[in-house]
Design an enzyme around this catalytic site. Structure first.
Site, PDB file in Angstrom:
ATOM      1  N   THR A  32     126.945  25.651  21.437  1.00  0.00           N
ATOM      2  CA  THR A  32     125.725  25.604  22.248  1.00  0.00           C
ATOM      3  C   THR A  32     125.670  26.758  23.245  1.00  0.00           C
ATOM      4  O   THR A  32     126.682  27.155  23.808  1.00  0.00           O
ATOM      5  CB  THR A  32     125.679  24.259  22.986  1.00  0.00           C
ATOM      6  OG1 THR A  32     125.653  23.218  22.019  1.00  0.00           O
ATOM      7  CG2 THR A  32     124.470  24.137  23.881  1.00  0.00           C
ATOM      8  N   GLU A  88     124.967  15.518  20.519  1.00  0.00           N
ATOM      9  CA  GLU A  88     125.085  15.336  19.063  1.00  0.00           C
ATOM     10  C   GLU A  88     123.731  15.007  18.443  1.00  0.00           C
ATOM     11  O   GLU A  88     123.628  14.177  17.552  1.00  0.00           O
ATOM     12  CB  GLU A  88     126.087  14.216  18.734  1.00  0.00           C
ATOM     13  CG  GLU A  88     127.435  14.314  19.434  1.00  0.00           C
ATOM     14  CD  GLU A  88     128.186  15.620  19.144  1.00  0.00           C
ATOM     15  OE1 GLU A  88     127.814  16.316  18.177  1.00  0.00           O
ATOM     16  OE2 GLU A  88     129.116  15.938  19.895  1.00  0.00           O
ATOM     17  N   GLY A 123     132.846  21.900  26.084  1.00  0.00           N
ATOM     18  CA  GLY A 123     133.880  21.121  26.766  1.00  0.00           C
ATOM     19  C   GLY A 123     135.270  21.719  26.604  1.00  0.00           C
ATOM     20  O   GLY A 123     135.560  22.412  25.625  1.00  0.00           O
TER      21      GLY A 123
END
Lengths: 689, 689
Positions: free
Chosen positions: A150, A443, A189
């Site tokens: 992303t 997601e 993350g």
């Protein structure tokens, strides 16, 4: 410091007395039901084994953690994650045991991406040679990896990613470069402060054959890249990387931003199981079966669906126990001097909590079913049979959207149903709520991905309409073909149904409503050629209807085929089934009515029927939530404690565990001094940051 | 530290370009509309005057505050509150100007209760002598007070309070005593660490005449009590008081617990404007007009209703600006190579945000109306005319319930509509959301207080049914009498209405639905004698229907009587009215249908009509939110910035303002060290607390 409050008790009847009474009044066996729900895959046994190990470690105490700043909380999260890994080594935990420990500690691990998307991507998309090199480093945690897809400007639309990986045929290297600010990786993350490696997804730019200065993009591809020095742990030159800052939840996760300035990586960095670039010619080899990339996304969605039941069960456990104990007002029609009523006895409290209790069970059956369908499909795919993939992809998308919405909204509904104390830190829902609010978006955004369900169903309906008399290829096809045949023969679909007494008719009603909506979408899109975007709201409703149908059908089928349970357990499960289904139907009453999926008179009777079902379930509510066996340590809730010592625990947290009470403040506004007897001032607090 | 990212820009078209285009494409004048909305009571001018003063003070910078711990954040809140008070003195701000400054700084003030419930209670319930003594101390902030009513075990049911104030006729004192743990005061703002005085509400226990050892309770009464030493600021002996700990929001508020151990207060502590105890005889004098206590509760509810519009407008401002700038996917039916679409152009994004934009306007008109009805009623009451009190109390209860639900849920809907970035701290909604989640519960739980609306309407319907031909006493009575007369003559209520084109018919439809529900409730309760509790869900729906009717009617009437606005402004306001009303109707479609308040064919047309209205409002969305004139300083949002520099600001917050990025961590799990090069470990973090 002892004081006169040490000896005080709550007013009678207190929590333990009330819960003892609640538990005794129900014939539902918690032991039977919890084993039925949670022991088939060893979950319950695993929990019993791991819990004492976790609770034994002071570092895992949750007592004061809500008082920490973001940097401190992150440090604590990292310390805990390290300890978890050391405990894994010490106790030789397998993956499931390690995940159980993480679940109980309830911190999002800063190593999460290393263990999930990083390792999975290497496993699935690296060549054999690449795997042989990287897997030992990954499994021993000698390197820590993340997954950087992303970007600041691009999420769902992966094809729109801006980061470039340009092939330099001179040096045989790729050059990673962020041409704009929006090309910055974002949200990734484990990468903000922790990871030293990452899978980096970038547009693969190769020179046009014969035109070496012109490049053509072959779309996003994954590369494995070292991003930090292994000794100093500082970013490598040409890379800017850091943590994006505070969020709603995920306080112990270092979601990252990352940009590259003409950063060179070797040819071997491109993961090349499916696609590759010839280092000598610069010629690209395409993947044979693009559908394979479905795999990990669908896996994650199936996991989220399966996980939703425990999230909701946790909130409902707290809400049921507390509202059984909490008393408020005498019965307006009763004696003036009578005792106050338990708030769970008010229908306005029941209507918020008991349907969610039923929903937790509905999510349970669908979660199990989703998992087994995923496993079956995976086996098919590995055998080279891709037929069930589209169905599974559609199902996981629709259910991810619906189930995370039910769980996220359900947590907040439970919180509000608990009134004032629901707003306090002793409720135990703040971190759960903040963390889980990510799920409707991650997601695949919950509104965006419902298009995938609708597109699938329109395709299925088109096929059925084109060949209504052919042999059905699967269950959906069979239902759709029958619907088309009935329309043709002007035979009414709504065979007399009796939703108020026949459990199977409820399923039929949900089936018909979803089918009618699918047919309408097919008509508008295929026949009337309406633009896709103009239909989006309708398509979202179709996906919801289809997913609700799956939840109801799966619940019904599980109970219909269940043979080992006692009558008392089975009978309460059927009541929960009815409550879930009819409460859902009531909330979308007009849509069912419009689709001829419910009669006007049944619809008029639904509110009374729902209220009757709630009054039947009410006496079993505490035993039903007990059956989820969520340990007090995980609940971390005064209101939801198993022993019912609600007020003692709220008081203990306030009076003995709150660091703010160690500080004496100066309230005089004409004095700068904030803390009595210290030089602490507003400016000094800000300067700490 | 400069680096290569300093020179990067976002991909084109960037936010400023997009917003400039959005602003140019609409003929709605932001200047006209903002003055129309916000200048009648000087709000806009006040904001313009106070904002630069606030922004000039470094202490009010919000840049890094999300990173603070609870204790640090509380200290900062107190320092700011002190500075605000000093600025009030310096600039000679009046109350409205001071409140504007507080609104912009956006911290819940630890002095909040001092300025509201404490001073109000003294003003309204103290005797003249008491007021003469206390008011100068309060107004100069020489003492700081709080309001301690709610207890650990008792909130809404004030009569159930357990704290005792026992009259000692020997010493002529009251003895405050907490007999149980649940008698602990709880939630009382400003009292946990700050206040040195409090209004304490306790059961007044007086000896039975002739039986001096037996006591009888005269119900809860307010006492003014010093609770902390004025020098040391420590609790007085016999009092345990502290802060209850972390909560969802209100991080800068010290909500308290407080218990008393036979704590003696003088006779003069009892506020005695309405009730009193004779110090010589111990005889109690009752208040003449118990309805007077309605006053402050209704005032607070009216305030909450009025405030809701700005809460929702703030969230909608952020959501509209960001979704206009954010792009995702090409049009599925368009060119493959075309630009990505602004997400606000997807109907599935519009359906979440634009009805909320319309709701902000609906809340505006009802908020204004609520405030002026409150003022009129107060004048009536001061003249001794109590007739309008019950109506106002019912209206404020129903609207408090509905409007706080709309705003609280609306904030979260906006957040989710913004996808991934909505989960980040740059969204600007975290603190607003956390603080506002208290509103559905405080000042009367949103589900509990709807009973007050239903009880009022059942009473009105009973009166109308008993005398349908009499002269109507007010508007509700007139509507109800007409409804009863129509029923009697079997005349149909549903005169042909055309909701899709006639704005007045929409109001009629909402009116009829609320009236039918009121009639059903009356029938069930008065004729069929059903128990109150069994009807609660139905009564809640009645309250909601009545409050929605008020919102729609007030919106309609405001536009119908408006004469000064330009055609372009008026026409867009009418579209917003229609969208709010028809979207609300669609969501409760079956209830309208069941009440004959909408025809089947109109109901079937609603989704298309709503979508059409949204497409008409869409081009004006940015100018409409601009008209709320919420300053960037208050928004504190990268996504919602007026200049559209979304990505630049997100990046700036992450890369330059995030203290976590000052720390280099050690990711090796086999080492205890958390921070690279320091001895910081998990245990050391926990030991700080």
């Amino acid at each position: 410091m002892p004081d006169f409050t040490d000896k005080l008790s709550p007013a009678q009847p207190d929590g333990p007395t009330t819960l003892a009474h609640e538990r005794a009044q129900s014939n539902v066996s918690v032991k039977e039901l919890s084993e039925y729900l949670l022991s088939s895959d060893g979950f319950l046994q695993r929990q019993a084994r791991i819990l004492p190990i976790i609770q034994h470690e002071p570092l895992f105490s949750k007592e004061k953690q809500q008082n920490l700043s973001r940097p401190e909380r992150f440090k604590l999260g990292l310390a805990r994650a390290k300890l978890l890994r050391r405990l894994k080594d010490k106790h030789e935990w397998n993956y499931d045991e390690y995940k159980m420990a993480e679940y109980l500690v309830d911190d999002v691990s800063p190593y999460f991406l290393h263990l999930e998307m990083f390792i999975t991507t290497i496993r699935e998309q690296a060549s054999e040679e690449q795997r042989a090199y990287w897997m030992p480093l990954i499994e021993s945690w000698k390197i820590i990896g993340a997954y950087a897809q992303t970007e600041l400007g691009h999420g769902s639309n992966v094809r729109g990613l801006e980061l470039e990986a340009r092939w330099d045929s001179q040096s045989k290297e790729f050059i990673l470069h962020s041409p704009t600010l929006t090309a910055s990786k974002w949200w990734n993350g484990s990468l903000g402060r922790i990871a030293n490696h990452a899978i980096v997804v970038a547009q693969l730019l190769l020179p046009k054959p014969g035109l070496p200065n012109q490049y053509v993009s072959h779309g996003p591809h994954p590369f494995i890249v070292q991003v930090r020095d292994m000794k100093t742990h500082l970013p490598l030159e040409g890379i800017v990387v850091g943590d994006i800052g505070p969020k709603y939840g995920y306080i112990t996760m270092d979601n990252a931003y990352m940009l590259f300035d003409h950063f060179r990586i070797p040819h071997s960095a491109m993961l090349s199981r499916y696609s590759s670039v010839d280092p000598h010619t610069g010629i690209y080899t395409k993947p044979e079966q693009p559908a394979l990339v479905y795999g990990s996304l669908t896996y994650v969605r199936a996991q989220i669906v399966h996980h939703a039941r425990l999230v909701l069960a946790r909130a409902v456990t707290i809400a049921v126990r507390y509202t059984a104990i909490r008393r408020q007002f005498q019965d307006r029609d009763g004696d003036k001097g009578g005792p106050e009523m338990a708030v769970l006895d008010y229908p306005t409290v029941q209507i918020r909590i008991l349907p969610l209790l039923a929903t937790a069970f509905a999510l349970h059956y669908t979660g199990l079913s989703m998992r087994s369908i995923y496993q079956d499909t995976r086996k098919d795919v590995e055998r080279g049979d891709f037929r069930s993939l589209a169905h599974m992809h559609s199902m996981s998308s629709g259910l991810k959207s619906l189930c995370t919405m039910l769980a996220a909204d359900g947590v907040e509904t439970c919180r509000r149903a608990m009134g004032g104390h629901g707003f306090g830190g002793g409720g135990g829902l703040i971190q759960l709520n903040n963390d889980y609010l990510s799920k409707p978006t991650v997601e695949g955004d919950n509104w965006m991905i419902t298009q995938q369900v609708a597109a699938y169903l329109i395709k299925k309906m088109t096929a059925a309409a084109n060949s209504p008399d052919g042999i059905a290829s699967d269950e959906t096809d069979s239902i759709f073909k029958q619907f088309i045949r009935n329309r043709r023969s002007t035979k009414s679909d709504e065979a007399k149904r009796d939703m108020l007494t026949c459990d199977r008719d409820i399923v039929k009603s949900f089936e018909l409503r979803a089918t009618v909506l699918a047919y309408e979408a097919y008509e508008q899109r295929v026949h009337k050629k309406q633009s896709w975007n103009s239909l989006l709201i309708q398509l979202h409703k179709l996906s919801k209807a289809q997913s609700q149908h799956i939840l109801v059908k799966t619940f019904f089928e599980a109970l219909s085929t269940e043979k080992s349970l006692s009558d008392s357990a089975k009978s309460i499960l059927w009541e929960l089934y009815r409550l879930f289904a009819l409460f859902t139907m009531e909330n979308e009453g007009f849509e069912f009515f419009r689709c001829n999926a419910v009669t006007r008179s049944d619809l008029d009777s639904l509110p009374a029927r729902v209220q009757e079902l709630m009054s039947r379930i009410r006496p079993h509510a505490v035993n039903l939530v007990d059956s989820w066996m969520i340990p007090d340590y995980l609940l971390d809730s005064s209101l939801g404690r198993h022993d019912g010592r609600v007020y003692e625990d709220l008081y203990n947290r306030a009076h003995r565990l709150n660091p703010l009470n160690q500080i004496t403040f100066n309230p005089n506004y004409w004095e700068d001094e904030i803390v009595k007897g210290s030089k602490d001032s507003g400016a000094s607090i800000l300067s700490k940051l």
